[in-house]
Every structure is written in C-alpha cells, then in structure tokens.
Design a protein around this motif. Sequence first.
Motif, short mmCIF file in Angstrom:
data_model
loop_
_atom_site.label_atom_id
_atom_site.label_comp_id
_atom_site.label_asym_id
_atom_site.label_seq_id
_atom_site.Cartn_x
_atom_site.Cartn_y
_atom_site.Cartn_z
N THR A 83 0.82 -4.42 31.44
CA THR A 83 1.26 -5.49 32.34
C THR A 83 2.16 -6.44 31.56
OG1 THR A 83 -0.59 -6.94 31.79
CG2 THR A 83 -0.93 -5.33 33.58
N SER A 84 2.83 -7.33 32.26
CA SER A 84 3.69 -8.31 31.58
C SER A 84 2.89 -9.16 30.62
CB SER A 84 4.38 -9.20 32.62
OG SER A 84 5.24 -8.44 33.44
N ALA A 85 1.67 -9.53 31.03
CA ALA A 85 0.82 -10.35 30.16
C ALA A 85 0.40 -9.57 28.92
CB ALA A 85 -0.42 -10.82 30.93
N GLN A 86 0.05 -8.29 29.09
CA GLN A 86 -0.34 -7.47 27.95
C GLN A 86 0.83 -7.25 26.99
OE1 GLN A 86 -1.76 -4.16 30.29
NE2 GLN A 86 -3.90 -4.57 29.75
N MET A 98 10.58 -2.29 21.91
CA MET A 98 10.87 -3.54 21.21
C MET A 98 11.89 -3.33 20.10
SD MET A 98 7.05 -5.21 20.95
CE MET A 98 5.99 -5.33 22.41
N TYR A 99 12.03 -2.10 19.64
CA TYR A 99 13.03 -1.76 18.64
C TYR A 99 14.33 -1.30 19.28
CZ TYR A 99 10.10 -2.33 14.55
OH TYR A 99 9.34 -2.87 13.56
N GLY A 100 14.44 -1.46 20.60
CA GLY A 100 15.70 -1.17 21.26
C GLY A 100 15.84 0.22 21.83
N VAL A 101 14.72 0.97 21.89
CA VAL A 101 14.77 2.32 22.47
C VAL A 101 13.71 2.40 23.57
CG1 VAL A 101 14.71 4.80 22.02
CG2 VAL A 101 15.44 3.22 20.21
N PRO A 102 13.98 1.87 24.74
CA PRO A 102 12.98 1.88 25.81
C PRO A 102 12.65 3.29 26.27
CG PRO A 102 15.10 1.15 26.66
CD PRO A 102 15.24 1.22 25.17
N LEU A 103 11.36 3.60 26.35
CA LEU A 103 10.91 4.93 26.74
C LEU A 103 10.44 5.00 28.18
CD1 LEU A 103 8.83 5.89 23.55
CD2 LEU A 103 11.22 6.43 24.06
N GLY A 104 10.36 3.85 28.84
CA GLY A 104 9.83 3.85 30.19
C GLY A 104 8.31 3.89 30.16
N PRO A 105 7.69 3.88 31.33
CA PRO A 105 6.22 3.85 31.40
C PRO A 105 5.61 5.20 31.06
CG PRO A 105 7.13 4.05 33.60
CD PRO A 105 8.30 3.85 32.68
N PRO A 106 4.36 5.21 30.62
CA PRO A 106 3.66 6.48 30.42
C PRO A 106 3.33 7.12 31.76
CG PRO A 106 2.15 4.66 30.11
CD PRO A 106 3.50 4.06 30.31
N ARG A 107 2.95 8.37 31.74
CA ARG A 107 2.53 9.06 32.95
C ARG A 107 1.05 8.81 33.20
NH1 ARG A 107 5.42 15.10 32.58
NH2 ARG A 107 7.54 14.37 32.97
N LEU A 108 0.68 8.78 34.47
CA LEU A 108 -0.72 8.72 34.81
C LEU A 108 -1.43 9.94 34.22
CD1 LEU A 108 -0.46 7.65 38.57
CD2 LEU A 108 -1.25 6.23 36.66
N PRO A 109 -2.66 9.77 33.73
CA PRO A 109 -3.57 8.65 33.96
C PRO A 109 -3.40 7.45 33.05
CG PRO A 109 -4.70 10.33 32.72
CD PRO A 109 -3.35 10.89 33.05
N LEU A 110 -2.48 7.50 32.06
CA LEU A 110 -2.22 6.31 31.26
C LEU A 110 -1.49 5.28 32.11
CD1 LEU A 110 -1.08 7.74 27.79
CD2 LEU A 110 -3.35 6.96 28.50
N LEU A 111 -1.79 4.04 31.87
CA LEU A 111 -1.15 2.95 32.61
C LEU A 111 -0.23 2.16 31.70
CD1 LEU A 111 -4.24 1.57 34.61
CD2 LEU A 111 -2.45 3.14 35.42
N ASP A 112 0.87 1.70 32.25
CA ASP A 112 1.80 0.88 31.50
C ASP A 112 1.18 -0.49 31.26
OD1 ASP A 112 4.10 0.25 30.17
OD2 ASP A 112 5.35 0.02 31.97
N GLY A 120 -3.54 0.53 23.13
CA GLY A 120 -3.58 1.86 22.54
C GLY A 120 -2.26 2.60 22.65
N LYS A 121 -2.29 3.78 23.23
CA LYS A 121 -1.11 4.64 23.27
C LYS A 121 0.01 4.02 24.11
CE LYS A 121 -3.81 8.70 22.21
NZ LYS A 121 -3.54 8.50 20.78
N ALA A 122 -0.35 3.28 25.15
CA ALA A 122 0.68 2.58 25.94
C ALA A 122 1.35 1.50 25.10
CB ALA A 122 0.06 1.98 27.19
N ALA A 123 0.58 0.84 24.24
CA ALA A 123 1.14 -0.18 23.36
C ALA A 123 2.06 0.45 22.32
CB ALA A 123 0.02 -0.96 22.68
N ALA A 124 1.62 1.58 21.75
CA ALA A 124 2.46 2.28 20.76
C ALA A 124 3.81 2.65 21.37
CB ALA A 124 1.73 3.52 20.27
N ARG A 125 3.77 3.06 22.63
CA ARG A 125 5.00 3.42 23.33
C ARG A 125 5.88 2.18 23.57
NH1 ARG A 125 5.68 7.90 26.79
NH2 ARG A 125 7.46 7.70 28.22
N ALA A 126 5.24 1.08 23.94
CA ALA A 126 6.00 -0.14 24.25
C ALA A 126 6.71 -0.69 23.02
CB ALA A 126 5.05 -1.20 24.82
N ILE A 127 6.11 -0.52 21.84
CA ILE A 127 6.73 -1.05 20.61
C ILE A 127 8.06 -0.38 20.34
CG2 ILE A 127 6.45 -1.29 18.12
CD1 ILE A 127 3.44 -1.56 18.61
N VAL A 128 8.19 0.90 20.68
CA VAL A 128 9.47 1.59 20.50
C VAL A 128 10.56 0.86 21.28
CG1 VAL A 128 10.72 3.76 20.77
CG2 VAL A 128 8.30 3.79 20.14
#
Length: 276
Positions: A249-252, A233-247, A223-231
């Motif tokens: 995992t490497s497998a995910q 992948m385009y070369g603009v790392p945003l870092g992890p989301p804030r709790l209560p959202l979880l980043d 969900g929202k953590a995945a949407a953040r991670a895709i950014v």
Amino acid sequence: MGGVDEVLLGGSTGEWPSMTPTERLDLLREWRRALLATGSDLKILFHAGSNDVYTAKQLARQAHGAGADKLLIVSPCLYKPGTVEELVQIIGSIAAEAPSLPVFYYHYPAFYGVDFSMYDFLTLARDAIPNLAGVKYIDSKMQDFARASRVLNAAGKPFQMYVQGDFMLATLPFGSVGSVPYGYSTNLLHQMRDAYNAGNMTGAAQMQFQMSTLNHIIGSNGGKAAARAIVGMYGVPLGPPRLPLLDLTSAQYGALRKELRQNGFLPGAGLSELNQ
C-alpha cells in the motif's frame, strides 16, 4: 550495480510459482538474448523446479538450448518426499534431463517445507546424480552446513555451497562460494569477503551487520513485495507482484522507504556508494 557475476532466474523472489512454464523459458531466452547483445559474460542459474515433476523435467530438458549455464532445482513442496532417499530420486530424475549442465539443489525449508539434512543428501546424491554441483542453502542450521561442506563429490572435491546473505560470514571458513542476494546489495557481500580474506574481521562483521539489517527491513515491511518495490526505488519499476502476493500500500511503501533511508540503504543515503 557492482559485484554481480551470476544471475538467478525464477527463484522465490522471482515468483516462479506464479509463472507458467512457457513464461519461465521465455524469461531465460530474453536474458540470454540481452547478455549476448551486450557482450556480457554473466552466467545464468535457471530454476527449473516445480511442484509437478513432469514440468520440472520439461524445463530442465529445454534449459540448455534456451541459454542456461546452470540449473537450480527445488523439491516438489505439496506432495513432498518422505525421506532423503526419495528426495535424491526426485532431484536426480530432473537433473538427468540436462546431463550437460551443473545442477544445484534448492534447500529452503522455511519456505518450501522440505527439510532434510544436506549432509545426508549430498552423501547419498554424490554417486546418484552425476551432474550435481552443489546446494543453494537457505537455512540457519550451521551445524548441518559445516558437515555438508566437507562432503566430497565423485571427483574428490567439495560441493559448491551458496548461502543466504545473513549467514555469509559464518560460512566463509567452510568454503561457501557465494550468495544470491538482491541485486542492489551484492557489493556488501563482496566487501565482506574482501575484508575476511584480508583478515579484517571487524570490517567483515560490519558488512554482515549491514546485510542483515537490510534483510530485516525487507522482511518486516512486506517481504518479497518489499524486495520488488526497492528495485523501483532504484529507477527500475517492476510493477506489482502477481496474486497471491499483494503489492505494498502507499503507507507500506512510505514506511519502507523511510526505514531504508534512515539506515543508509537508498541512493544518496549510503547503499549506492557501497555498490559503486
């Protein structure tokens, strides 16, 4: 990225519930400063809603001076309004703090749990909220959308209706003005609209299928953590989301990247070509 003419600051994917009011206004100021520095004419739609009406009013009051062009306001979603009349009163009280800015109501019942007919809301609000410009409609109820799209404002014109990308094609015949998608998928929507306007329904349907496929991949991979991670992948790392959202995992993260690549939604695999 192609096709962007407006940016939403502090929406649900932007994690507004995890930000302080000061951080939200600082974000707005920094965006305005960056746009001025680059000479960009990009418009800013700033979300000023809150579970606390007092905080929402403060944000709305300061938004214009901080650089907002438009306001988005969500209903309080813990102490929820019990009737559509109460919703109009709440949104109107916040909108009144920024009378010079166009205001959009943020209708997202699946996420925020406030679910009233937007036909009823607009019918009541058109006279009660002078600066109401429209609705960000994140809902699958197309019957209500169709009826709401025919409600006229005090000037005798239809309200502006933003929709989620999954329903863009279905709402174009009713005059939807656009969508607020993830930044890396904007040109899919522009190509969809261009095909629709040209009478190419097959091409428009293909763009809608790609948009829906992308959103399905995001929703089923974090969900929202995945949407953040895709950014990232385009070369603009945003870092992890804030709790209560979880980043992720490497497998995910690996599973998300694999599915995106298999469907052509990564640079060099299709989506980057769509966004030229």
